[in-house]
Design a protein around this motif. Structure first.
Motif, PDB file in Angstrom:
ATOM      1  N   ASN A  69       0.834  -1.199   0.000  1.00 52.65           N
ATOM      2  CA  ASN A  69       0.000   0.000   0.000  1.00 52.65           C
ATOM      3  C   ASN A  69       0.872   1.254   0.000  1.00 52.65           C
ATOM      4  O   ASN A  69       1.870   1.321   0.716  1.00 52.65           O
ATOM      5  CB  ASN A  69      -0.856  -0.045   1.286  1.00 52.65           C
ATOM      6  CG  ASN A  69      -1.744   1.137   1.440  1.00 52.65           C
ATOM      7  OD1 ASN A  69      -2.351   1.586   0.468  1.00 52.65           O
ATOM      8  ND2 ASN A  69      -1.837   1.652   2.634  1.00 52.65           N
ATOM      9  N   LEU A  70       0.488   2.256  -0.810  1.00 49.00           N
ATOM     10  CA  LEU A  70       1.262   3.495  -0.883  1.00 49.00           C
ATOM     11  C   LEU A  70       0.739   4.589   0.049  1.00 49.00           C
ATOM     12  O   LEU A  70       1.377   5.627   0.186  1.00 49.00           O
ATOM     13  CB  LEU A  70       1.290   4.019  -2.322  1.00 49.00           C
ATOM     14  CG  LEU A  70       2.229   3.273  -3.268  1.00 49.00           C
ATOM     15  CD1 LEU A  70       2.029   3.758  -4.702  1.00 49.00           C
ATOM     16  CD2 LEU A  70       3.681   3.436  -2.854  1.00 49.00           C
ATOM     17  N   THR A  71      -0.432   4.375   0.667  1.00 52.35           N
ATOM     18  CA  THR A  71      -0.923   5.371   1.630  1.00 52.35           C
ATOM     19  C   THR A  71      -0.609   4.891   3.045  1.00 52.35           C
ATOM     20  O   THR A  71       0.022   3.849   3.231  1.00 52.35           O
ATOM     21  CB  THR A  71      -2.440   5.600   1.464  1.00 52.35           C
ATOM     22  OG1 THR A  71      -3.129   4.388   1.763  1.00 52.35           O
ATOM     23  CG2 THR A  71      -2.768   6.044   0.034  1.00 52.35           C
ATOM     24  N   ARG A  72      -1.064   5.630   4.007  1.00 51.83           N
ATOM     25  CA  ARG A  72      -0.871   5.251   5.421  1.00 51.83           C
ATOM     26  C   ARG A  72       0.594   4.971   5.727  1.00 51.83           C
ATOM     27  O   ARG A  72       0.942   3.966   6.360  1.00 51.83           O
ATOM     28  CB  ARG A  72      -1.712   4.025   5.777  1.00 51.83           C
ATOM     29  CG  ARG A  72      -3.180   4.192   5.480  1.00 51.83           C
ATOM     30  CD  ARG A  72      -3.857   5.067   6.502  1.00 51.83           C
ATOM     31  NE  ARG A  72      -5.295   5.164   6.254  1.00 51.83           N
ATOM     32  CZ  ARG A  72      -6.127   5.825   7.036  1.00 51.83           C
ATOM     33  NH1 ARG A  72      -5.673   6.466   8.084  1.00 51.83           N
ATOM     34  NH2 ARG A  72      -7.406   5.879   6.747  1.00 51.83           N
ATOM     35  N   GLY A  73       1.449   5.867   5.196  1.00 53.25           N
ATOM     36  CA  GLY A  73       2.878   5.705   5.456  1.00 53.25           C
ATOM     37  C   GLY A  73       3.452   4.456   4.827  1.00 53.25           C
ATOM     38  O   GLY A  73       4.448   3.913   5.309  1.00 53.25           O
ATOM     39  N   CYS A  74       2.819   4.018   3.737  1.00 59.92           N
ATOM     40  CA  CYS A  74       3.258   2.804   3.021  1.00 59.92           C
ATOM     41  C   CYS A  74       3.117   1.540   3.882  1.00 59.92           C
ATOM     42  O   CYS A  74       3.805   0.551   3.633  1.00 59.92           O
ATOM     43  CB  CYS A  74       4.686   2.922   2.504  1.00 59.92           C
ATOM     44  SG  CYS A  74       4.826   3.954   1.044  1.00 59.92           S
ATOM     45  N   ARG A  75       2.214   1.603   4.862  1.00 59.96           N
ATOM     46  CA  ARG A  75       2.009   0.384   5.653  1.00 59.96           C
ATOM     47  C   ARG A  75       0.992  -0.511   4.941  1.00 59.96           C
ATOM     48  O   ARG A  75      -0.004  -0.030   4.385  1.00 59.96           O
ATOM     49  CB  ARG A  75       1.517   0.744   7.055  1.00 59.96           C
ATOM     50  CG  ARG A  75       2.564   1.534   7.839  1.00 59.96           C
ATOM     51  CD  ARG A  75       2.008   2.009   9.154  1.00 59.96           C
ATOM     52  NE  ARG A  75       1.753   0.896  10.065  1.00 59.96           N
ATOM     53  CZ  ARG A  75       1.080   1.026  11.207  1.00 59.96           C
ATOM     54  NH1 ARG A  75       0.589   2.205  11.560  1.00 59.96           N
ATOM     55  NH2 ARG A  75       0.906  -0.015  11.985  1.00 59.96           N
ATOM     56  N   TYR A 112      -1.574  -1.766   9.066  1.00 59.64           N
ATOM     57  CA  TYR A 112      -2.282  -0.772   9.872  1.00 59.64           C
ATOM     58  C   TYR A 112      -3.732  -1.172  10.109  1.00 59.64           C
ATOM     59  O   TYR A 112      -4.399  -0.588  10.961  1.00 59.64           O
ATOM     60  CB  TYR A 112      -2.175   0.629   9.249  1.00 59.64           C
ATOM     61  CG  TYR A 112      -3.080   0.895   8.082  1.00 59.64           C
ATOM     62  CD1 TYR A 112      -2.697   0.549   6.794  1.00 59.64           C
ATOM     63  CD2 TYR A 112      -4.321   1.488   8.266  1.00 59.64           C
ATOM     64  CE1 TYR A 112      -3.534   0.787   5.720  1.00 59.64           C
ATOM     65  CE2 TYR A 112      -5.164   1.742   7.195  1.00 59.64           C
ATOM     66  CZ  TYR A 112      -4.757   1.379   5.925  1.00 59.64           C
ATOM     67  OH  TYR A 112      -5.597   1.613   4.863  1.00 59.64           O
TER      68      TYR A 112
END
Ligand SMILES: CC(C)(COP(=O)(O)OP(=O)(O)OC[C@H]1O[C@@H](n2cnc3c(N)ncnc32)[C@H](O)[C@@H]1OP(=O)(O)O)[C@@H](O)C(=O)NCCC(=O)NCCS
Length: 148
Positions: A69-75, A112
């Motif tokens: 995943n590229l959102t949520r700090g890449c978590r 996350y």
């Protein structure tokens, strides 16, 4: 009681356990296709099929898929699917133990969030997931299916 990844040679035991998941399911395709799918699953480092064993017998299972995943700090996040306990072994805490194992795995991978969906309307099943830490009110699921 032991929880670990279901191993390559345990396909038939897993398929037998899945008969306790959906009493009526779509028929399996030809054996070579089933085996190809199983090879794809066990060869995918983002996909873990966990098994719970009693006296070396597979009695419960769930699968977890990690999604980069590229959102949520890449978590990453994860989906849990195919949660099942053999009907002779229910009510002993095995389902909860498996979900706890899957969540510990996901947090260890820095996920996350972990999501799961059930089509079950059985209040006991919904309570089972809530007791395992899943909030049925946090988000609304929308499901699309291919045209018939
Ligand atoms: C839901 C399921 C995985 C629970 O597994 P389990 O090993 O019995 O779970 P645990 O022993 O850890 O927890 C039992 C809890 O689940 C509840 N439960 C839900 N469905 C149940 C069932 N069919 N039989 C027994 N307990 C069930 C019990 O009421 C119990 O709740 P309690 O602790 O408040 O008394 C198992 O019943 C099952 O495989 N059901 C059929 C497949 C299914 O519905 N999968 C989930 C939907 S996709």
């Amino acid at each position: 009681m032991d929880i670990r990844d279901v191993e390559a040679g345990e396909l038939d035991a897993l398929l037998a356990l899945y008969e306790h998941l959906h009493p009526i399911d779509q028929p399996l395709p030809a054996r070579h296709r089933v085996e190809a799918v199983w090879q794809a699953i066990i060869g995918n480092p983002a996909h873990h099929c966990f098994g719970l064993y009693c006296d070396a017998q597979l009695v419960a299972s769930c699968s977890i898929n990690l999604v980069a995943n590229l959102t949520r700090g890449c978590r990453p996040f994860a989906f849990i699917e195919n949660v099942v306990t053999h009907s002779d072994y229910r009510g002993r805490g095995y389902g909860h133990a498996l979900l706890a194992h899957a969540q510990t795995f996901a947090w260890g991978q820095d996920c996350y969030k972990v999501m799961l969906m059930t089509s079950s309307k059985d209040p006991a099943t919904l309570r089972f997931y809530e007791a395992a830490g899943f909030d049925r009110h946090d988000k609304q699921a929308f499901i699309a299916k291919p045209p018939a």
